[in-house]
Design a protein around this motif. Structure first.
Motif, PDB file in Angstrom:
ATOM      1  N   ASN A   1       0.822  -1.206   0.000  1.00 46.47           N
ATOM      2  CA  ASN A   1       0.000   0.000   0.000  1.00 46.47           C
ATOM      3  C   ASN A   1       0.867   1.271   0.000  1.00 46.47           C
ATOM      4  O   ASN A   1       0.384   2.367   0.284  1.00 46.47           O
ATOM      5  CB  ASN A   1      -0.901  -0.027   1.244  1.00 46.47           C
ATOM      6  N   GLY A   2       2.157   1.081  -0.319  1.00 49.25           N
ATOM      7  CA  GLY A   2       3.127   2.172  -0.168  1.00 49.25           C
ATOM      8  C   GLY A   2       2.783   3.430  -0.932  1.00 49.25           C
ATOM      9  O   GLY A   2       2.968   4.540  -0.435  1.00 49.25           O
ATOM     10  N   ARG A   3       2.282   3.259  -2.163  1.00 52.19           N
ATOM     11  CA  ARG A   3       1.999   4.462  -2.957  1.00 52.19           C
ATOM     12  C   ARG A   3       0.805   5.236  -2.401  1.00 52.19           C
ATOM     13  O   ARG A   3       0.787   6.463  -2.426  1.00 52.19           O
ATOM     14  CB  ARG A   3       1.762   4.093  -4.422  1.00 52.19           C
ATOM     15  N   ILE A   4      -0.192   4.513  -1.890  1.00 52.70           N
ATOM     16  CA  ILE A   4      -1.363   5.186  -1.323  1.00 52.70           C
ATOM     17  C   ILE A   4      -0.964   5.913  -0.034  1.00 52.70           C
ATOM     18  O   ILE A   4      -1.343   7.067   0.200  1.00 52.70           O
ATOM     19  CB  ILE A   4      -2.505   4.172  -1.097  1.00 52.70           C
ATOM     20  N   ILE A   5      -0.150   5.255   0.776  1.00 50.25           N
ATOM     21  CA  ILE A   5       0.329   5.927   2.002  1.00 50.25           C
ATOM     22  C   ILE A   5       1.087   7.203   1.600  1.00 50.25           C
ATOM     23  O   ILE A   5       0.922   8.265   2.194  1.00 50.25           O
ATOM     24  CB  ILE A   5       1.218   4.983   2.844  1.00 50.25           C
ATOM     25  N   ALA A   6       1.899   7.093   0.552  1.00 54.84           N
ATOM     26  CA  ALA A   6       2.660   8.266   0.093  1.00 54.84           C
ATOM     27  C   ALA A   6       1.719   9.369  -0.387  1.00 54.84           C
ATOM     28  O   ALA A   6       1.931  10.554  -0.095  1.00 54.84           O
ATOM     29  CB  ALA A   6       3.623   7.863  -1.021  1.00 54.84           C
ATOM     30  N   LEU A   7       0.649   8.988  -1.105  1.00 56.07           N
ATOM     31  CA  LEU A   7      -0.311   9.999  -1.584  1.00 56.07           C
ATOM     32  C   LEU A   7      -1.011  10.692  -0.421  1.00 56.07           C
ATOM     33  O   LEU A   7      -1.506  11.806  -0.564  1.00 56.07           O
ATOM     34  CB  LEU A   7      -1.363   9.353  -2.502  1.00 56.07           C
ATOM     35  N   GLN A   8      -1.051  10.027   0.738  1.00 53.53           N
ATOM     36  CA  GLN A   8      -1.676  10.638   1.923  1.00 53.53           C
ATOM     37  C   GLN A   8      -0.641  11.327   2.816  1.00 53.53           C
ATOM     38  O   GLN A   8      -0.949  11.754   3.915  1.00 53.53           O
ATOM     39  CB  GLN A   8      -2.438   9.568   2.708  1.00 53.53           C
ATOM     40  N   SER A   9       0.589  11.391   2.305  1.00 52.03           N
ATOM     41  CA  SER A   9       1.679  11.989   3.101  1.00 52.03           C
ATOM     42  C   SER A   9       2.441  13.038   2.307  1.00 52.03           C
ATOM     43  O   SER A   9       3.615  13.303   2.570  1.00 52.03           O
ATOM     44  CB  SER A   9       2.671  10.894   3.536  1.00 52.03           C
ATOM     45  N   GLY A  10       1.778  13.621   1.296  1.00 52.21           N
ATOM     46  CA  GLY A  10       2.413  14.724   0.567  1.00 52.21           C
ATOM     47  C   GLY A  10       2.538  14.510  -0.927  1.00 52.21           C
ATOM     48  O   GLY A  10       2.748  15.464  -1.684  1.00 52.21           O
ATOM     49  N   ALA A  11       2.429  13.264  -1.423  1.00 54.01           N
ATOM     50  CA  ALA A  11       2.625  13.017  -2.857  1.00 54.01           C
ATOM     51  C   ALA A  11       1.368  13.346  -3.659  1.00 54.01           C
ATOM     52  O   ALA A  11       0.250  13.297  -3.132  1.00 54.01           O
ATOM     53  CB  ALA A  11       3.028  11.565  -3.091  1.00 54.01           C
ATOM     54  N   ASN A  12       1.566  13.686  -4.957  1.00 51.33           N
ATOM     55  CA  ASN A  12       0.415  14.005  -5.825  1.00 51.33           C
ATOM     56  C   ASN A  12       0.571  13.460  -7.245  1.00 51.33           C
ATOM     57  O   ASN A  12      -0.171  13.866  -8.139  1.00 51.33           O
ATOM     58  CB  ASN A  12       0.200  15.525  -5.892  1.00 51.33           C
ATOM     59  N   VAL A  13       1.543  12.587  -7.449  1.00 52.95           N
ATOM     60  CA  VAL A  13       1.803  12.040  -8.795  1.00 52.95           C
ATOM     61  C   VAL A  13       2.028  10.541  -8.665  1.00 52.95           C
ATOM     62  O   VAL A  13       2.609  10.084  -7.671  1.00 52.95           O
ATOM     63  CB  VAL A  13       3.072  12.695  -9.413  1.00 52.95           C
ATOM     64  N   VAL A  14       1.552   9.778  -9.668  1.00 53.39           N
ATOM     65  CA  VAL A  14       1.876   8.348  -9.740  1.00 53.39           C
ATOM     66  C   VAL A  14       2.310   8.056 -11.174  1.00 53.39           C
ATOM     67  O   VAL A  14       1.775   8.638 -12.114  1.00 53.39           O
ATOM     68  CB  VAL A  14       0.658   7.469  -9.357  1.00 53.39           C
ATOM     69  N   MET A  15       3.282   7.178 -11.309  1.00 52.10           N
ATOM     70  CA  MET A  15       3.774   6.845 -12.658  1.00 52.10           C
ATOM     71  C   MET A  15       3.523   5.370 -12.957  1.00 52.10           C
ATOM     72  O   MET A  15       4.421   4.541 -12.815  1.00 52.10           O
ATOM     73  CB  MET A  15       5.276   7.111 -12.737  1.00 52.10           C
ATOM     74  N   PRO A  16       2.309   5.032 -13.395  1.00 53.05           N
ATOM     75  CA  PRO A  16       2.064   3.625 -13.731  1.00 53.05           C
ATOM     76  C   PRO A  16       2.931   3.194 -14.916  1.00 53.05           C
ATOM     77  O   PRO A  16       3.218   3.988 -15.813  1.00 53.05           O
ATOM     78  CB  PRO A  16       0.580   3.615 -14.107  1.00 53.05           C
ATOM     79  N   ASN A  17       3.339   1.933 -14.873  1.00 55.04           N
ATOM     80  CA  ASN A  17       4.245   1.432 -15.900  1.00 55.04           C
ATOM     81  C   ASN A  17       3.461   1.057 -17.149  1.00 55.04           C
ATOM     82  O   ASN A  17       2.488   0.308 -17.067  1.00 55.04           O
ATOM     83  CB  ASN A  17       4.957   0.195 -15.321  1.00 55.04           C
ATOM     84  N   VAL A  18       3.862   1.576 -18.309  1.00 58.65           N
ATOM     85  CA  VAL A  18       3.196   1.164 -19.547  1.00 58.65           C
ATOM     86  C   VAL A  18       4.121   0.306 -20.417  1.00 58.65           C
ATOM     87  O   VAL A  18       3.783  -0.039 -21.536  1.00 58.65           O
ATOM     88  CB  VAL A  18       2.643   2.370 -20.365  1.00 58.65           C
ATOM     89  N   THR A  19       5.284  -0.050 -19.878  1.00 59.66           N
ATOM     90  CA  THR A  19       6.234  -0.892 -20.620  1.00 59.66           C
ATOM     91  C   THR A  19       5.663  -2.301 -20.777  1.00 59.66           C
ATOM     92  O   THR A  19       5.038  -2.817 -19.847  1.00 59.66           O
ATOM     93  CB  THR A  19       7.560  -0.989 -19.834  1.00 59.66           C
ATOM     94  N   MET A  20       5.882  -2.914 -21.950  1.00 55.07           N
ATOM     95  CA  MET A  20       5.397  -4.289 -22.138  1.00 55.07           C
ATOM     96  C   MET A  20       6.030  -5.210 -21.113  1.00 55.07           C
ATOM     97  O   MET A  20       7.196  -5.055 -20.756  1.00 55.07           O
ATOM     98  CB  MET A  20       5.728  -4.776 -23.549  1.00 55.07           C
ATOM     99  N   ARG A  21       5.219  -6.210 -20.680  1.00 52.34           N
ATOM    100  CA  ARG A  21       5.598  -7.023 -19.525  1.00 52.34           C
ATOM    101  C   ARG A  21       6.977  -7.683 -19.640  1.00 52.34           C
ATOM    102  O   ARG A  21       7.751  -7.685 -18.697  1.00 52.34           O
ATOM    103  CB  ARG A  21       4.531  -8.086 -19.293  1.00 52.34           C
ATOM    104  N   ASP A  22       7.314  -8.226 -20.813  1.00 55.41           N
ATOM    105  CA  ASP A  22       8.593  -8.925 -20.974  1.00 55.41           C
ATOM    106  C   ASP A  22       9.779  -7.992 -20.709  1.00 55.41           C
ATOM    107  O   ASP A  22      10.807  -8.407 -20.214  1.00 55.41           O
ATOM    108  CB  ASP A  22       8.717  -9.494 -22.390  1.00 55.41           C
ATOM    109  N   TYR A  23       9.610  -6.725 -21.076  1.00 59.74           N
ATOM    110  CA  TYR A  23      10.698  -5.777 -20.873  1.00 59.74           C
ATOM    111  C   TYR A  23      10.764  -5.308 -19.421  1.00 59.74           C
ATOM    112  O   TYR A  23      11.827  -5.183 -18.847  1.00 59.74           O
ATOM    113  CB  TYR A  23      10.519  -4.562 -21.787  1.00 59.74           C
ATOM    114  N   ARG A  24       9.591  -5.023 -18.847  1.00 61.29           N
ATOM    115  CA  ARG A  24       9.621  -4.412 -17.504  1.00 61.29           C
ATOM    116  C   ARG A  24      10.275  -5.333 -16.482  1.00 61.29           C
ATOM    117  O   ARG A  24      10.895  -4.878 -15.538  1.00 61.29           O
ATOM    118  CB  ARG A  24       8.260  -3.905 -17.054  1.00 61.29           C
ATOM    119  N   LYS A  25      10.156  -6.662 -16.705  1.00 60.16           N
ATOM    120  CA  LYS A  25      10.821  -7.619 -15.801  1.00 60.16           C
ATOM    121  C   LYS A  25      12.323  -7.441 -15.835  1.00 60.16           C
ATOM    122  O   LYS A  25      13.020  -7.645 -14.851  1.00 60.16           O
ATOM    123  CB  LYS A  25      10.524  -9.045 -16.278  1.00 60.16           C
ATOM    124  N   LYS A  26      12.814  -7.075 -17.018  1.00 61.35           N
ATOM    125  CA  LYS A  26      14.270  -6.961 -17.199  1.00 61.35           C
ATOM    126  C   LYS A  26      14.796  -5.599 -16.723  1.00 61.35           C
ATOM    127  O   LYS A  26      15.992  -5.411 -16.602  1.00 61.35           O
ATOM    128  CB  LYS A  26      14.625  -7.183 -18.664  1.00 61.35           C
TER     129      LYS A  26
END
Ligand code: SAM
Length: 345
Positions: free
Chosen positions: A274-299
């Motif tokens: 839940n780290g990103r949600i806790i961060a959003l409740q502690s000052g953060a206002n941006v999230v960067m979801p990954n759009v890289t294809m799965r085979d690459y993001r693992k690497k």
């Protein structure tokens, strides 16, 4: 501690020793994170800006001791997207509704000025904001990318402790990293920097210096995350940073630079589901979801257990959107440049 938090919330300034004592204190954590959440609401509002992250190459000429894609990690499975594939990833991000793409890679010289400017121009034609996170370059190269239309650049200073930096980043110079950030500012990029928390040998005083460095440079975005040891690096046996200290560092950065963009980082989500949600409740206002294809993001394994490696681009977005709405926040509709919210208010 309460007095210090009040001062930071009202004046957006603290001395180094005051920051360090808040970082060390365990009792005031909840109050500190709540104050950062209030300042976030006041200066950047309730919108959470989503940026689609494209990890387009894990080749790197550098040998940072903490990083899983460091040059000397012979076990890393290297990959590099073609120019067309990178543009294709951006088109998918656009279709999914993203307004910004963040293009990140190791320092891969195969992507020269010609290839990068072709990519940037093609993505700008899709009416997307372009953020680059491709490391240290010359002024001329940064200028070529800015002229091609790049809007933002992310380059973490990693740590302001120069000795520590030189120990952990062999062959690199801290002064050159600073030069890069100054060049980027001069060229009119929105400049993001940031740091890792919990590096071996890092003190709370030096974390306090990092925060004051962000303030002095007046950076537009700060990405702060825990250092997570990777087994195939010289720091395999190091302890690693905690979520708690990373959140406090992020919260203090929000208090001192109230109107900047602060992402809830993937490294935080890696330490706690839940780290990103806790961060959003502690000052953060941006999230960067990954759009890289799965085979690459693992690497693209900077550290082990990276959150979301088995998800698709759709999963990453849906999952994060649901969580954002569940805490009473909304998805940002604009491009999310610094100061946008205050101007519209
Ligand atoms: N090459 C570009 C650069 O130097 O800015 C971008 C890629 S670099 C891998 C992105 C960031 O990953 C770094 O700035 C660093 O802070 C972070 N990182 C690398 N290894 C990490 C680790 N083991 N734990 C947490 N963050 C890490």
């Amino acid at each position: 501690m309460r007095r210090l938090i009040e001062k930071a919330e009202k004046e957006h300034f603290l001395e180094k020793s005051e920051i360090a004592s808040l970082l060390c204190d365990q009792e005031s954590t909840v109050e500190l994170l709540s104050a950062a959440d209030r300042v976030r609401a006041l200066f950047v509002g309730d919108a959470v800006h989503l940026r689609g992250l494209i990890e387009f190459s894990n080749y790197c000429r550098n040998d940072c001791c903490y990083c899983g894609i460091r040059r000397d990690n012979a076990q890393a499975q290297r990959y590099r997207l073609s120019v067309e594939e990178v543009i294709g990833h951006a088109a998918v991000a656009k279709k999914m509704g993203y307004q910004t793409v963040v293009m990140q890679s190791g320092e891969d010289v195969w992507f020269n000025i010609d290839k990068m400017t072709r990519i940037i121009r093609a993505i700008k034609e899709m009416d997307l904001a372009v953020t680059l996170s491709i490391g240290e370059k010359s002024y001329e190269e940064y200028k070529a990318y800015r002229d091609a239309g790049a809007d933002r650049y992310l380059l973490r200073i990693e740590t302001t402790d120069k000795d520590l930096y030189h120990r952990l980043d062999p062959g690199m110079r801290w002064d050159n990293r600073l030069r890069c950030l100054q060049d980027l500012k001069r060229l009119g990029y929105e400049v993001g920097s940031g740091s890792m928390v919990g590096l071996p040998g890092q003190t709370t005083e030096s974390i306090a210096e990092d925060i004051l460095f962000f303030k002095e440079l007046n950076i537009d975005m700060a990405g702060i995350g825990p250092f997570i040891p990777h087994a195939q690096t010289p720091l395999a046996q190091a302890k690693g940073g905690s979520l708690d200290l990373s959140l406090k560092t992020m919260a203090l950065t929000r208090l001192l630079l109230p109107d900047i963009n602060i992402p809830a980082t993937t490294a935080m989500e890696t330490l706690d589901p839940n780290g990103r949600i806790i961060a959003l409740q502690s000052g953060a206002n941006v999230v960067m979801p990954n759009v890289t294809m799965r085979d690459y993001r693992k690497k693209y394994e900077l550290y082990p257990g990276k959150s979301g490696v088995n998800d698709t681009a759709d999963d990453s977005r849906t999952c994060v959107e649901e969580k954002i709405v569940s805490i009473g926040r909304k998805i940002g509709t604009g491009k999310g440049f610094r100061g946008e919210y205050l101007k519209e208010k």
